[in-house]
Scaffold this motif. Sequence first.
Motif, short mmCIF file in Angstrom:
data_model
loop_
_atom_site.label_atom_id
_atom_site.label_comp_id
_atom_site.label_asym_id
_atom_site.label_seq_id
_atom_site.Cartn_x
_atom_site.Cartn_y
_atom_site.Cartn_z
N LEU A 84 97.04 132.19 -84.23
CA LEU A 84 97.66 132.13 -85.42
C LEU A 84 98.06 133.51 -86.34
O LEU A 84 99.01 133.49 -87.15
N LEU A 85 97.31 134.60 -85.85
CA LEU A 85 97.30 136.05 -86.57
C LEU A 85 98.16 136.89 -85.66
O LEU A 85 98.84 137.81 -86.43
N ARG A 86 98.45 136.39 -84.55
CA ARG A 86 99.45 137.52 -83.93
C ARG A 86 100.73 137.33 -84.41
O ARG A 86 101.75 138.31 -84.59
N PRO A 87 101.36 136.37 -85.00
CA PRO A 87 102.82 136.19 -85.44
C PRO A 87 102.80 136.93 -86.81
O PRO A 87 103.85 137.37 -87.23
N VAL A 88 101.46 137.09 -87.42
CA VAL A 88 101.65 137.87 -88.51
C VAL A 88 101.65 139.28 -88.36
O VAL A 88 102.30 140.18 -89.08
N ALA A 89 101.10 139.83 -87.21
CA ALA A 89 101.32 141.30 -86.82
C ALA A 89 102.53 141.72 -86.51
O ALA A 89 103.33 142.72 -86.63
N GLU A 90 103.22 140.55 -85.74
CA GLU A 90 104.73 140.69 -85.04
C GLU A 90 105.51 140.93 -86.51
O GLU A 90 106.66 141.46 -86.16
N ALA A 91 105.28 140.14 -87.53
CA ALA A 91 106.02 140.53 -88.66
C ALA A 91 105.79 141.90 -89.33
O ALA A 91 106.37 142.10 -90.62
N ILE A 107 100.58 129.41 -90.43
CA ILE A 107 101.28 130.51 -90.21
C ILE A 107 102.31 130.86 -91.31
O ILE A 107 102.33 131.95 -91.84
N ALA A 108 103.07 129.94 -91.44
CA ALA A 108 104.30 130.08 -92.61
C ALA A 108 103.72 130.50 -93.83
O ALA A 108 104.11 131.29 -94.52
N THR A 109 102.79 129.71 -94.20
CA THR A 109 102.19 129.77 -95.54
C THR A 109 101.51 131.11 -95.86
O THR A 109 101.89 131.95 -96.68
N THR A 110 100.78 131.55 -94.57
CA THR A 110 99.97 132.68 -94.38
C THR A 110 101.08 134.14 -94.72
O THR A 110 100.94 134.92 -95.57
N LEU A 111 102.31 133.90 -94.10
CA LEU A 111 103.20 135.01 -94.20
C LEU A 111 104.06 135.10 -95.48
O LEU A 111 104.14 136.13 -96.07
N ARG A 112 104.21 133.90 -96.28
CA ARG A 112 104.60 133.87 -97.35
C ARG A 112 103.65 134.32 -98.49
O ARG A 112 103.91 135.21 -99.33
N HIS A 113 102.41 134.44 -98.11
CA HIS A 113 101.30 134.93 -99.24
C HIS A 113 101.47 136.36 -98.98
O HIS A 113 101.46 137.11 -99.86
N LEU A 114 101.33 136.94 -97.76
CA LEU A 114 101.43 138.36 -97.59
C LEU A 114 102.65 138.86 -98.26
O LEU A 114 102.67 139.69 -98.73
N ILE A 161 88.63 143.18 -84.19
CA ILE A 161 89.78 143.03 -83.25
C ILE A 161 90.90 143.36 -84.34
O ILE A 161 91.37 142.98 -85.23
N GLU A 162 91.78 144.44 -83.96
CA GLU A 162 92.83 144.98 -84.74
C GLU A 162 94.10 144.45 -83.79
O GLU A 162 94.26 144.75 -82.77
N LEU A 163 94.90 144.01 -84.52
CA LEU A 163 96.16 143.51 -84.08
C LEU A 163 97.37 144.35 -84.86
O LEU A 163 97.68 144.50 -85.99
N ARG A 164 98.10 145.33 -84.13
CA ARG A 164 98.98 146.47 -84.86
C ARG A 164 100.38 146.06 -84.30
O ARG A 164 100.60 146.03 -83.10
N PRO A 165 101.01 146.06 -85.57
CA PRO A 165 102.49 145.84 -84.93
C PRO A 165 103.05 147.27 -84.26
O PRO A 165 102.81 148.13 -84.35
N ALA A 166 103.76 146.72 -83.13
CA ALA A 166 104.08 147.70 -81.99
C ALA A 166 105.67 147.93 -82.09
O ALA A 166 106.10 149.22 -81.78
N ARG A 167 106.52 147.20 -82.59
CA ARG A 167 107.92 147.14 -82.78
C ARG A 167 108.31 147.90 -84.04
O ARG A 167 109.39 148.50 -84.11
N ARG A 183 103.48 147.70 -92.44
CA ARG A 183 103.66 147.43 -93.91
C ARG A 183 102.74 147.87 -94.71
O ARG A 183 101.50 148.12 -94.23
N ALA A 184 103.10 148.02 -95.97
CA ALA A 184 101.93 148.48 -97.00
C ALA A 184 100.87 147.61 -97.32
O ALA A 184 99.81 148.18 -97.66
N THR A 185 100.91 146.37 -96.93
CA THR A 185 99.91 145.22 -96.86
C THR A 185 99.06 144.95 -95.66
O THR A 185 99.82 144.83 -94.82
N GLY A 186 97.93 145.08 -95.68
CA GLY A 186 97.05 144.55 -94.41
C GLY A 186 96.32 143.22 -94.61
O GLY A 186 95.95 142.83 -95.73
#
Length: 244
Positions: A82-89, A230-237, A52-58, A62-65
């Motif tokens: 939990l992972l949709r907010p990561v794609a939204e970022a 989610i917050a920690t995942t985004l910080r890691h990315l 399942i691919e979640l691709r940012p639309a707006r 970014r350089a990291t996936g």
Amino acid sequence: MRRWITRPLAALLAAVVCAVLLYAQPLAATPRARDAMRSGPDVTVVDRPTEIELRPARTPVRATGLVFHPGARVDSRAYLPLLRPVAEAGYLVVVLKAPFGMAILQPQQGRHLFTRAGPPRRWVAAGHSLGGPTAARLATHHPAEVRGLLLWASYPDISLRDRRDLTVTSIYGTHDALSRTPDVLDAPLPPDTEFVPVPGAVHAHFGDYGPQRGDGRPGTTREHAQQQIIATTLRHLDQVDTAP
């Protein structure tokens, strides 16, 4: 005599097959998780046979996936809330669909992502529970492409202590009875690994698939635990994405 032997054997075989099929049934995604499969203004969802691919639309990709390995027998869709907010970022997210729901059966399943054209150019391998060891193996076999390892209630079954080039974050629930805190903290990871506890969280808080047999008693709500995950995942990315 032949019929007397055949019938019990056939019954035994049928029982074994039924047990295997019953065990192989995935922990079902909740309605909330299934709703997250819909594309929206911020995220485009592409459902393929093996991922399942979640691709940012707006925002530009970014350089990291992030390539994510589900836990054993957990429906891949259960991780989308939990992972949709990561794609939204702005991060491309690929959630693998493991064969028979067991990521360890195909440890190199995500390697095709490293040869596709365009961004991302670097990756974080992530996994929940038994998906974590598979993510660790992907990082081990592809050090040039996989720059980060993100463990959700998990720990590797191989040593990564010498991987000083790998950014590692381990998120764990303090009430998790399946991936216990001592096992998480004693994992063979690099010395600069960041261990992030989620107070009161249990194993099943790392996805949306309901309660799990053998898990601990929650000391916090699913919503509050997942906000921290989610917050920690985004910080890691962000850390991997901004690294030289």
